[in-house]
Motif scaffolding. Structure first.
Motif, short mmCIF file in Angstrom:
data_model
loop_
_atom_site.label_atom_id
_atom_site.label_comp_id
_atom_site.label_asym_id
_atom_site.label_seq_id
_atom_site.Cartn_x
_atom_site.Cartn_y
_atom_site.Cartn_z
N MET A 1 0.83 -1.20 0.00
CA MET A 1 0.00 0.00 0.00
C MET A 1 0.87 1.25 0.00
N LEU A 2 1.86 1.29 0.88
CA LEU A 2 2.72 2.47 0.97
C LEU A 2 3.47 2.70 -0.33
N ARG A 3 3.98 1.63 -0.93
CA ARG A 3 4.69 1.79 -2.20
C ARG A 3 3.76 2.30 -3.29
N HIS A 4 2.53 1.78 -3.32
CA HIS A 4 1.56 2.24 -4.31
C HIS A 4 1.27 3.73 -4.12
N TRP A 5 1.08 4.15 -2.90
CA TRP A 5 0.80 5.56 -2.64
C TRP A 5 2.00 6.43 -2.99
N CYS A 6 3.21 5.94 -2.70
CA CYS A 6 4.40 6.70 -3.10
C CYS A 6 4.46 6.87 -4.62
N ASP A 7 4.15 5.80 -5.34
CA ASP A 7 4.17 5.89 -6.80
C ASP A 7 3.15 6.91 -7.29
N VAL A 8 1.95 6.89 -6.72
CA VAL A 8 0.91 7.83 -7.13
C VAL A 8 1.35 9.27 -6.85
N LEU A 9 2.02 9.48 -5.73
CA LEU A 9 2.42 10.82 -5.34
C LEU A 9 3.78 11.23 -5.91
N GLY A 10 4.37 10.37 -6.72
CA GLY A 10 5.61 10.72 -7.38
C GLY A 10 6.84 10.63 -6.52
N GLN A 11 6.75 9.91 -5.39
CA GLN A 11 7.90 9.74 -4.50
C GLN A 11 8.59 8.42 -4.82
N SER A 12 9.92 8.48 -4.97
CA SER A 12 10.63 7.28 -5.40
C SER A 12 12.05 7.27 -4.83
N PRO A 13 12.56 6.08 -4.47
CA PRO A 13 13.97 6.01 -4.07
C PRO A 13 14.92 6.36 -5.20
N SER A 14 14.46 6.28 -6.43
CA SER A 14 15.33 6.68 -7.54
C SER A 14 15.66 8.17 -7.46
N GLY A 15 14.74 8.96 -6.88
CA GLY A 15 15.02 10.38 -6.69
C GLY A 15 16.14 10.59 -5.69
N GLY A 16 16.11 9.85 -4.58
CA GLY A 16 17.17 9.97 -3.59
C GLY A 16 18.51 9.49 -4.12
N ILE A 17 18.49 8.41 -4.88
CA ILE A 17 19.75 7.90 -5.45
C ILE A 17 20.30 8.88 -6.47
N ALA A 18 19.44 9.51 -7.26
CA ALA A 18 19.91 10.55 -8.20
C ALA A 18 20.53 11.71 -7.43
N LEU A 19 19.92 12.09 -6.31
CA LEU A 19 20.47 13.15 -5.47
C LEU A 19 21.87 12.76 -4.98
N MET A 20 22.02 11.55 -4.50
CA MET A 20 23.32 11.10 -4.01
C MET A 20 24.38 11.17 -5.10
#
Length: 217
Positions: A127-146
């Protein structure tokens, strides 16, 4: 007296930034906080905050808007899917509740109880992963930041700090070169957990090797 470790914390939520300061800033750590909404926007505010200084450690939120996709949101097309995910979690919670308050299950069928508990964890993470996807939140964003930070500050190691990371997210972050993925303590145990996390941050601030662990590609 030893100099304080200089930590840069990068986050997309001012409330989380304030909590991080309350938990960790003090005699042991000097903290520079940078709040951004997109990984691409980090370099200018970070350069302004640091000047010519180089910190000892980056602590990064893992979930940011993905670089390749704009942030989304709940819409009439996605709300039914979100409700379906929540329904699965509630069903799993009700099953576990019924078993947990049944003394015969607790006494004789502990493996079934653990199975029901794992079902609740599984569907909650889904559920949390689905909601993150809907809201555009992704670990790929954090990895790109790093990776942006690694190009600009190659001698500074980084750890992620996240409440939503799954095992797959942790593996991806470590493969990309992070030293660690620390779990943000829940508000009910923040002060207790902060003691342990402070020790971990101090260890990384002292330098578990000055170089990044580079992953292929």
């Amino acid at each position: 007296m030893n100099a304080r470790h200089h930590i840069v914390f990068i986050e997309d939520d001012e409330a989380e930034m304030a909590t991080f300061r309350r938990l960790y800033e003090g005699d042991q750590f000097e903290l520079t906080g940078v709040c951004i909404q997109s990984p691409r926007s980090v370099l200018a505010p970070l350069a302004e905050a640091l000047g010519d200084r180089v910190p000892d450690l980056f602590v990064l939120d893992l979930f940011f808007p993905a670089v390749s996709d704009p942030p989304g949101g709940f819409t009439p097309d996605t709300i039914d899917d979100a409700r379906a995910q929540l329904t699965r979690v509630l069903v799993a919670a009700q099953e576990l509740e019924g078993m947990f308050f049944d003394d015969s299950v607790l006494a004789k069928n502990d493996k079934e109880l653990l199975r029901a508990g794992s079902e609740l964890v599984y569907w909650s993470q889904r559920m949390l992963r689905h909601w993150c996807d809907v809201l555009g939140q992704s670990p790929s964003g954090g990895i790109a930041l790093m990776r942006l930070l690694r190009d600009k500050y190659p001698s500074v190691p980084a750890v992620f700090y996240s409440r939503k990371a799954t095992v797959a997210d942790v593996k991806a972050a470590l493969a990309a070169g992070a030293l660690d993925v620390l779990i943000k303590p829940h508000r009910s145990v923040q002060d207790v957990e902060a003691v342990r996390i402070r020790e971990i941050l101090a260890g990384y601030g002292e330098g578990r090797g000055p170089d990044w662990r580079h992953a292929p590609g």
